[in-house]
Design a protein around this motif. Structure first.
Motif: not given
Length: 487
Positions: A141-158
């Motif tokens: 979802s990188q074209v819509v998700c925010s960095i703050g949310g990525n930090v909150a979830e420690s998001s990953g990706g490909v």
């Protein structure tokens, strides 16, 4: 005897209007309904009041008002989370960071950049691509998700297989604590001698405060990138290819698998046949680095895929062709949504060696529960994302879906895995956390949370199981003695 807690929302609104621009306070019910859920649409609760601050000072003012009135709060970014983490499922103020979209500082000499939390993930790379840099974590979802949310979830990706998740790329955080205090976690350097509270905050899902400025690590763009597409007659053969590639010592930037349901959904979605429709699974492998290294690694990966039973192989070397191969994977969730607009995304992790057996068990559970499951996942690190498809018209749908989702998580745990890889626990999986952690573990987590938030007003009721949210969970609330804290 349980005592009801009443909050003076009128007084809070009055104080918020004194501290913020008028347009920053949202009170109309029809507008609040826009925030009644996050990416987990099965559960919906509109917040009683919401605010949209634009800088650290405004966030601090909001949390000071909440502290003065004893009112809980929930932070929300773009709302793309898939575990109900941004859901206001009890009376709380919603603090929306989507207007905090400034790039605060670009420091290419030290390969870092500082942004506000509302900056969209893909914007980071866009801001520095012309100088030969990029930001590695890339959720679908990188074209819509925010960095703050990525930090909150420690998001990953490909690219998390080679480069790690968000926690590996955050050098420092400016944070507003639940009482409105502004502090700094981490010093913006790769190494630091103090206790790693930065690391504790990342992945805490909004339960420790709100990050208002985030310093990110930038990487040099690789000299060469190749993407391999291999298709297989069985999912077991695709899993064997993943196993043999990692066993050979190759370290791709990413390895992703899509099953037959997802393949056809993607091809239908885009109106082309980039992926073989009759394949049981396709495996995407990205290799990056210096040209000679990539060439040798790609040839070895092709050989290993053929030995594992690949029917066809395609290698993309041109950036445009590589992007086409990844486009389907990045859009897989959207493509499945065309089959049915209602689906439930689960998120579990298993050891790579168990992938074929776990996927076979998920297929068995799918048939047992009478619900189709599409599988698309980060094969390199065993992070599964089964999509359970259902009809909202079925009055029993929610119960059936959640039972199947829980059964899938149990399979992941029995295989030696985890109940979450990157989507977080949130509201959705808080009742399963004690499947994975014992009472002492959960008490320790609660102690850390209370050190940041003694009154437990930050994203209340999330992550940790409580009697109110989980009838089967024992009460695990720890009370800190006066004066005890974490420094």
């Amino acid at each position: 005897m349980k005592v009801a807690v009443f909050h003076d929302w009128s007084a809070l609104e009055r104080d918020l209007r004194r501290s913020l621009p008028q347009r920053a306070v949202v009170t109309k019910r029809q507008e609040l309904l826009s925030y009644d859920c996050d990416g987990l649409t099965m559960d919906r609760h509109a917040p009683p009041l919401a605010v949209l601050p634009e800088d650290t000072g405004q966030v601090a003012a909001v949390l000071r008002c909440c502290h003065a009135h004893g009112i809980p709060f929930v932070a929300r970014g773009s709302g793309t989370g898939l575990s109900g983490g941004a859901l206001v499922d009890q009376q709380a103020l919603l603090v929306i960071t989507s207007r905090m979209r400034k790039v605060l500082e670009v420091d290419l000499d030290n390969q870092r950049l500082t942004v506000q939390p509302g900056v969209i993930n893909s914007w980071v790379t866009r801001a520095v691509a012309g100088d030969g840099f990029y930001y590695a974590p890339d959720p679908s979802s990188q074209v819509v998700c925010s960095i703050g949310g990525n930090v909150a979830e420690s998001s990953g990706g490909v690219h998390c297989l080679k480069y790690g998740v968000t926690s590996n790329h955050v050098l420092g955080l400016e944070v507003v604590l639940p009482d409105g205090t502004v502090t700094q976690l981490g010093n913006g350097l790769a190494e630091s001698p103090e206790l790693d509270l930065r690391g504790a905050f990342i992945g805490s899902e909004g339960t420790l405060g709100i990050a208002t400025a985030i310093t990110l690590r930038l990487l040099r763009a690789p000299e060469c990138v190749n993407v391999l597409l291999a298709d297989f007659a069985t999912m077991a053969a695709a899993g064997e290819a993943v196993r043999s590639i990692t066993a050979a010592g190759l370290l791709p930037a990413g390895m992703e698998i899509m099953d037959n349901v997802t393949i056809n959904a993607v091809d239908d979605f885009f109106g082309y046949d980039e992926y073989p429709r009759d394949a049981a699974a396709v495996l995407l492998i990205e290799l990056d680095g210096q040209a000679a290294e990539v060439q040798e690694s790609a040839e070895q990966a092709e050989l290993l895929c053929r030995q594992a039973g690949a029917r066809g192989l395609r290698r993309a070397e041109d950036p445009g062709e590589c992007a086409v191969l990844w486009k389907g994977r990045k859009s897989a969730f959207s493509a499945v949504g065309k089959i049915t607009p209602t689906y439930y995304v689960q998120d579990g992790v298993v050891p790579r060696s168990t992938l074929p057996a776990v996927l076979a068990e998920i297929e068995r559970l799918s048939q047992e529960h009478g619900l189709p499951v599409a599988n698309v996942f980060h094969a390199g690190d065993g992070n599964l994302h089964p999509l359970i498809l259902y009809s909202a018209a079925d009055p029993e749908a929610e119960r059936k879906v959640k039972e199947l989702g829980a059964a899938i998580l149990r399979v992941c745990l029995d295989a030696g895995g985890s109940i979450s890889g990157e989507h977080g626990v949130g509201a959705d999986k808080r009742c399963y956390l004690d499947w994975m952690f014992g009472p002492d573990d959960l008490d320790t987590m609660s102690l850390l949370r209370q050190a940041f938030d003694p009154e437990q007003r930050a994203n209340p009721g999330k992550v940790l199981p409580t009697p109110r949210t989980c009838g089967e969970s024992a009460k695990r609330v720890v009370t800190l003695p006066a004066g005890v804290g974490l420094y």
